[in-house]
Design a protein around this motif. Structure first.
Motif, PDB file in Angstrom:
ATOM      1  N   LYS A 285       0.819  -1.219   0.000  1.00  0.00           N
ATOM      2  CA  LYS A 285       0.000   0.000   0.000  1.00  0.00           C
ATOM      3  C   LYS A 285       0.849   1.263   0.000  1.00  0.00           C
ATOM      4  O   LYS A 285       0.551   2.228  -0.701  1.00  0.00           O
ATOM      5  CB  LYS A 285      -0.923  -0.002   1.226  1.00  0.00           C
ATOM      6  N   TRP A 286       1.953   1.268   0.793  1.00  0.00           N
ATOM      7  CA  TRP A 286       2.789   2.459   0.852  1.00  0.00           C
ATOM      8  C   TRP A 286       3.424   2.745  -0.508  1.00  0.00           C
ATOM      9  O   TRP A 286       3.604   3.900  -0.897  1.00  0.00           O
ATOM     10  CB  TRP A 286       3.865   2.314   1.922  1.00  0.00           C
TER      11      TRP A 286
ATOM     12  N   ARG B 234       2.091   1.921  -3.457  1.00  0.00           N
ATOM     13  CA  ARG B 234       1.045   2.436  -4.342  1.00  0.00           C
ATOM     14  C   ARG B 234       0.747   3.898  -4.044  1.00  0.00           C
ATOM     15  O   ARG B 234       0.497   4.695  -4.946  1.00  0.00           O
ATOM     16  CB  ARG B 234      -0.233   1.593  -4.203  1.00  0.00           C
ATOM     17  N   ARG B 235       0.785   4.254  -2.733  1.00  0.00           N
ATOM     18  CA  ARG B 235       0.540   5.653  -2.372  1.00  0.00           C
ATOM     19  C   ARG B 235       1.645   6.550  -2.935  1.00  0.00           C
ATOM     20  O   ARG B 235       1.405   7.656  -3.384  1.00  0.00           O
ATOM     21  CB  ARG B 235       0.470   5.806  -0.847  1.00  0.00           C
ATOM     22  N   PHE B 236       2.891   6.043  -2.894  1.00  0.00           N
ATOM     23  CA  PHE B 236       4.024   6.794  -3.427  1.00  0.00           C
ATOM     24  C   PHE B 236       3.833   7.080  -4.923  1.00  0.00           C
ATOM     25  O   PHE B 236       4.163   8.155  -5.430  1.00  0.00           O
ATOM     26  CB  PHE B 236       5.320   6.020  -3.203  1.00  0.00           C
ATOM     27  N   LEU B 237       3.265   6.112  -5.642  1.00  0.00           N
ATOM     28  CA  LEU B 237       3.052   6.257  -7.081  1.00  0.00           C
ATOM     29  C   LEU B 237       1.771   7.029  -7.387  1.00  0.00           C
ATOM     30  O   LEU B 237       1.481   7.303  -8.555  1.00  0.00           O
ATOM     31  CB  LEU B 237       2.976   4.878  -7.747  1.00  0.00           C
ATOM     32  N   GLY B 238       0.990   7.367  -6.349  1.00  0.00           N
ATOM     33  CA  GLY B 238      -0.230   8.120  -6.564  1.00  0.00           C
ATOM     34  C   GLY B 238      -1.376   7.260  -7.038  1.00  0.00           C
ATOM     35  O   GLY B 238      -2.349   7.739  -7.630  1.00  0.00           O
ATOM     36  N   LYS B 239      -1.284   5.934  -6.821  1.00  0.00           N
ATOM     37  CA  LYS B 239      -2.333   5.034  -7.260  1.00  0.00           C
ATOM     38  C   LYS B 239      -3.474   5.033  -6.266  1.00  0.00           C
ATOM     39  O   LYS B 239      -3.231   4.955  -5.066  1.00  0.00           O
ATOM     40  CB  LYS B 239      -1.802   3.608  -7.438  1.00  0.00           C
TER      41      LYS B 239
END
Length: 483
Positions: free
Chosen positions: A475-476, A478-483
């Protein structure tokens, strides 16, 4: 890999996602606009398109060091022949991009055309190398020339401190980023003004050169093809230098969605610009040789300054200012165009989602512009810029050759695609062969640097599978990639 549907969403009331991770139709597709949708507006007219191309092509090179071609050709006549041939060959490449720009009405330039013809992996590798190395290094190099020449009139009697050059360069880079983040219209207007300054600077050289010819100063053109014979390796390297001097004709295709009436204006802007640049480059070199011998030209650090000092006296102080303005125009045009590549790559899901955001009031792709600022600053103060450009100069021609080969492939893969502008098939065939030949030449003539550049380019393949294909990311991550 399936892509998500494109749904514009407001973020914090300041940005709107222009066209998110999916292929949306271009702005002139005729599909109804979604309520509240913010897009990049069509503000690039024919005149602004011409200024983008001319203003980006003409940098510091024609004023500072046309000696690279002379060195590798060995004679005045052969160097002028190469300047002319490179202009014609660049026109061929530009005509191929004109066809692609009128049948694929999406911004993004190289990235978009490779994506359409060959799929997501090579397109991702192209934008990966552009974002990490090529664009920050190229921007830093042209910006350093801007910094050095804007300080030149203040340090006529001594060496310019390196720190002063880098600090004024940093200010110039920041100014260009702010300008492109604030207003498309103002960026285009300033580009038109700077293009006018470049053409004035070239005329300042050409007109005295023509006067010299009228006076009979033709001694350097006698036996023009006599001199050191061009070596088998030297002539192709001269073409390589010449093509680099003309590079920039593809930048209008990066902003296709913002061009008014692209079916008409893209081919017109490309043809007009390339004719002006080719004639200007050849006449400028002719003017140099009316006053400077081949031997003196090879010894000169800045040919335009040497020429001006011999013919214009104190007015020669204006030449460094014009060179600085020329470099600033190349910086502005490059950032304006390449930020659209990152915007489109984000829209397709190949870069973090934030880069496809558009400022609600200013209608600029602000995140896609400012992402280059920290990377360029790192290159400016820490990187060995010229080595990086040597490592990756072959990548530019590899991907441009791939794009033009893709045009030939699309002719057979999608014969029914509307093509408002169509070039004879021999033009893309000749141009793509030339690009691939230059790539092969660089592998042969400089295997170490080219091999390093090839290895850096190949890092895009594992990055593609890590960032794009792998669908079980934490999850972290994906959050970094803005997903």
């Amino acid at each position: 890999m399936p892509r998500k549907a494109a749904v514009p969403t407001v973020s914090n009331g300041s940005y709107l996602q222009g066209q998110a991770n999916g292929r949306l139709s271009s702005m002139d597709s005729g599909q109804p606009a979604l309520e509240g949708k913010v897009v990049l507006k069509k503000k690039v007219t024919l005149l602004r398109g011409i200024s983008i191309i001319i203003g980006t092509i003409i940098g510091a090179g024609i004023f500072i060091s046309p000696k690279g071609i002379l060195k590798n050709t060995g004679s005045v006549g052969m160097s002028l022949t190469v300047w002319t041939a490179c202009g014609i060959l660049s026109l061929f490449g530009a005509l191929c991009y004109a066809e692609l720009g009128t049948c694929i009405k999406k911004s993004g330039g190289h990235y978009t055309y490779i994506l359409e013809a060959f799929g997501p992996l090579p397109a991702f590798v192209r934008v990966w190398v552009e974002l990490l190395i090529i664009r920050p290094a190229a921007t830093a190099v042209i910006s350093l020339a801007f910094g050095r020449y804007i300080l030149e009139p203040f340090f006529m009697q001594c060496e310019i401190p390196e720190l002063a050059v880098k600090l004024i360069t940093a200010v110039g880079i920041t100014l260009v980023m702010v300008l492109n983040s604030t207003s498309v219209s103002w960026s285009a207007r300033i580009q038109m003004f700077l293009t006018f300054c470049k053409l004035v600077a070239i005329l300042i050289i050409i007109v005295p050169g023509v006067i010299q010819l009228i006076k009979g100063e033709t001694q350097h053109f006698k036996n023009a093809f006599a001199g050191n014979d061009a070596s088998v390796m030297g002539l192709p390297l001269a073409f390589y230098s010449g093509m680099y001097a003309y590079s920039g004709w593809f930048y209008l295709n990066f902003v296709t969605e913002e061009v008014e009436n692209p079916e008409k204006n893209i081919p017109l802007a490309i043809c007009i610009s390339m004719i002006i640049v080719t004639v200007g480059y050849v006449l400028t070199n002719v003017a140099y040789f009316t006053t400077i011998s081949a031997g003196d030209l090879l010894l000169s650090k800045a040919v335009a300054v040497t020429f001006a000092e011999r013919l214009m006296g104190n007015f020669s102080l204006a030449v460094p200012v014009f060179v600085a303005l020329s470099c600033f125009g190349s910086m502005n045009g490059g950032i304006f165009a390449v930020s659209r590549m990152f915007f489109v790559a984000s829209r397709e899901g190949h870069l973090p989602e934030i880069l496809s955001m558009i400022h609600v009031r200013k209608h600029t792709p602000l995140p896609a512009v400012i992402v280059l600022h920290p990377l360029t600053m790192i290159m400016l103060f820490n990187g060995d810029l010229y080595s990086l450009l040597n490592f990756l100069s072959f990548a530019r021609w590899l991907f441009i050759g791939l794009v033009v080969a893709g045009l030939i492939y699309l002719r057979y893969k999608r014969p029914d695609m509307p093509r408002p502008f169509k070039v004879p098939i021999f033009i893309p065939a000749l141009f793509s062969f030339t690009c691939l030949f230059m790539v092969a030449l660089s592998l042969y003539s400089d295997p170490v640097n080219t091999g390093i550049g090839f290895a850096i380019t190949l890092t895009g393949i594992p990055a593609y599978y890590l960032f794009i294909v792998w669908d079980k990311k934490p999850k972290w991550f994906r959050r970094f990639l803005g997903k």
